[in-house]
Design an enzyme around this catalytic site. Structure first.
Site, PDB file in Angstrom:
ATOM      1  N   SER A 134     -20.236  -8.608   2.717  1.00  0.00           N
ATOM      2  CA  SER A 134     -19.792 -10.241   3.057  1.00  0.00           C
ATOM      3  C   SER A 134     -19.779 -10.832   4.109  1.00  0.00           C
ATOM      4  O   SER A 134     -19.886 -10.099   5.273  1.00  0.00           O
ATOM      5  CB  SER A 134     -18.392 -10.505   2.030  1.00  0.00           C
ATOM      6  OG  SER A 134     -18.147 -11.789   2.301  1.00  0.00           O
ATOM      7  N   TYR A 147      -8.832  -9.561   2.772  1.00  0.00           N
ATOM      8  CA  TYR A 147     -10.134  -9.506   2.279  1.00  0.00           C
ATOM      9  C   TYR A 147     -11.086  -9.114   3.391  1.00  0.00           C
ATOM     10  O   TYR A 147     -12.058  -8.190   3.399  1.00  0.00           O
ATOM     11  CB  TYR A 147     -10.765 -10.673   1.534  1.00  0.00           C
ATOM     12  CG  TYR A 147     -11.899 -10.682   0.947  1.00  0.00           C
ATOM     13  CD1 TYR A 147     -12.480  -9.654  -0.037  1.00  0.00           C
ATOM     14  CD2 TYR A 147     -13.080 -11.403   1.294  1.00  0.00           C
ATOM     15  CE1 TYR A 147     -13.598  -9.608  -0.716  1.00  0.00           C
ATOM     16  CE2 TYR A 147     -14.283 -11.577   0.629  1.00  0.00           C
ATOM     17  CZ  TYR A 147     -14.654 -10.626  -0.228  1.00  0.00           C
ATOM     18  OH  TYR A 147     -15.925 -10.533  -0.683  1.00  0.00           O
TER      19      TYR A 147
END
Length: 248
Positions: A134, A147
């Site tokens: 990501s 995250y």
């Protein structure tokens, strides 16, 4: 698994990027092993694309071992897609269980699947490991520490694997998507609060879709065996950076 067709495993294949990737690889000629926790969903997907469904929670070593046993002695492509974001609280209010869950699936799970399937990837003579990271694995943002830490872990594991396997017949790739609108990612992050999930994409013209990312993955894994796409960052045109997104 005995097949003369190229064989691919996609984890987290029950929805979103994983399901789209399974469809893309099947269309490219792979027999796809669709692995995910939700049995009914992966069974339906496997029927649709002529693949094989395996119920597998990547954080469970026994289930990962069972996946490896079903795959067998040879594997051409592994797409480590299983992952997730849970919560968006600042560090001062962080939920330890959510942080552990994110690290377990985005880092430990990726490691366990890779470790279990690496012998089969090497045995193919030209294996490919593609990890779905990501842009959060590169840039920090408020509320995203758990995250972003986990996805930084995904990136660093990928880089380390590339170093460790440099002389082996296997490629190690990472795709790092930015803003992708799927049916579940943000809803899961906000524990089913659809209003909060929708606000993430409010006013954003054309965020990426799961199919956009799957299309890029399909291109990456089908390059010639000597071509290693170390890292591919993919974002919608509207997203110049994590903190700079055009909204109308």
């Amino acid at each position: 698994m005995e097949t003369t067709t190229p064989l691919a495993v996609v984890t987290g294949a029950s929805s979103g990027i994983g399901a789209a990737t399974a469809r893309t690889l099947a269309a490219a000629g792979y027999h796809v092993v669709c692995a995910a926790r939700r049995a009914e969903r992966v069974e339906e997907l496997a029927r649709e694309i002529g693949g094989t469904a395996v119920t597998c929670d990547v954080t469970d070593e026994d289930q990962v071992a069972a996946l490896a046993a079903q795959v067998g002695a040879r594997l051409d492509v592994l797409v480590n897609n299983a992952g997730g974001a849970f919560g968006m609280t600042p560090v001062a209010e962080a939920d330890s269980a959510q942080w552990r869950a994110m690290y377990e699936v985005n880092v430990i799970g990726l490691m366990q699947v890779t470790r279990a399937l690496l012998p089969a990837l090497l045995a193919s003579g030209a294996g490919t490991i593609l990890n779905v990271g990501s842009t959060a694995g590169r840039i920090a943002y408020e509320g995203g520490a758990g995250y972003t830490a986990a996805k930084h872990g995904t990136q660093v594991v990928t880089e380390t694997l590339r170093l460790e396997l440099f002389d082996q017949p296997v490629r190690v790739l990472e795709i790092a998507p930015g803003m992708v609108r799927t049916e579940e990612f943000s809803a899961v992050r906000f524990d089913g609060d659809q209003a909060k999930a929708d606000a993430v994409y409010a006013g954003v013209p054309d965020p990426l879709t799961a199919e956009d990312v799957a299309d890029a993955i399909g291109w990456m894994v089908t390059r010639p065996a000597h071509v290693n796409v170390d890292s591919l960052v993919i974002k919608p045109r509207a997203q110049a950076a994590q903190h700079k997104v055009h909204r109308v």
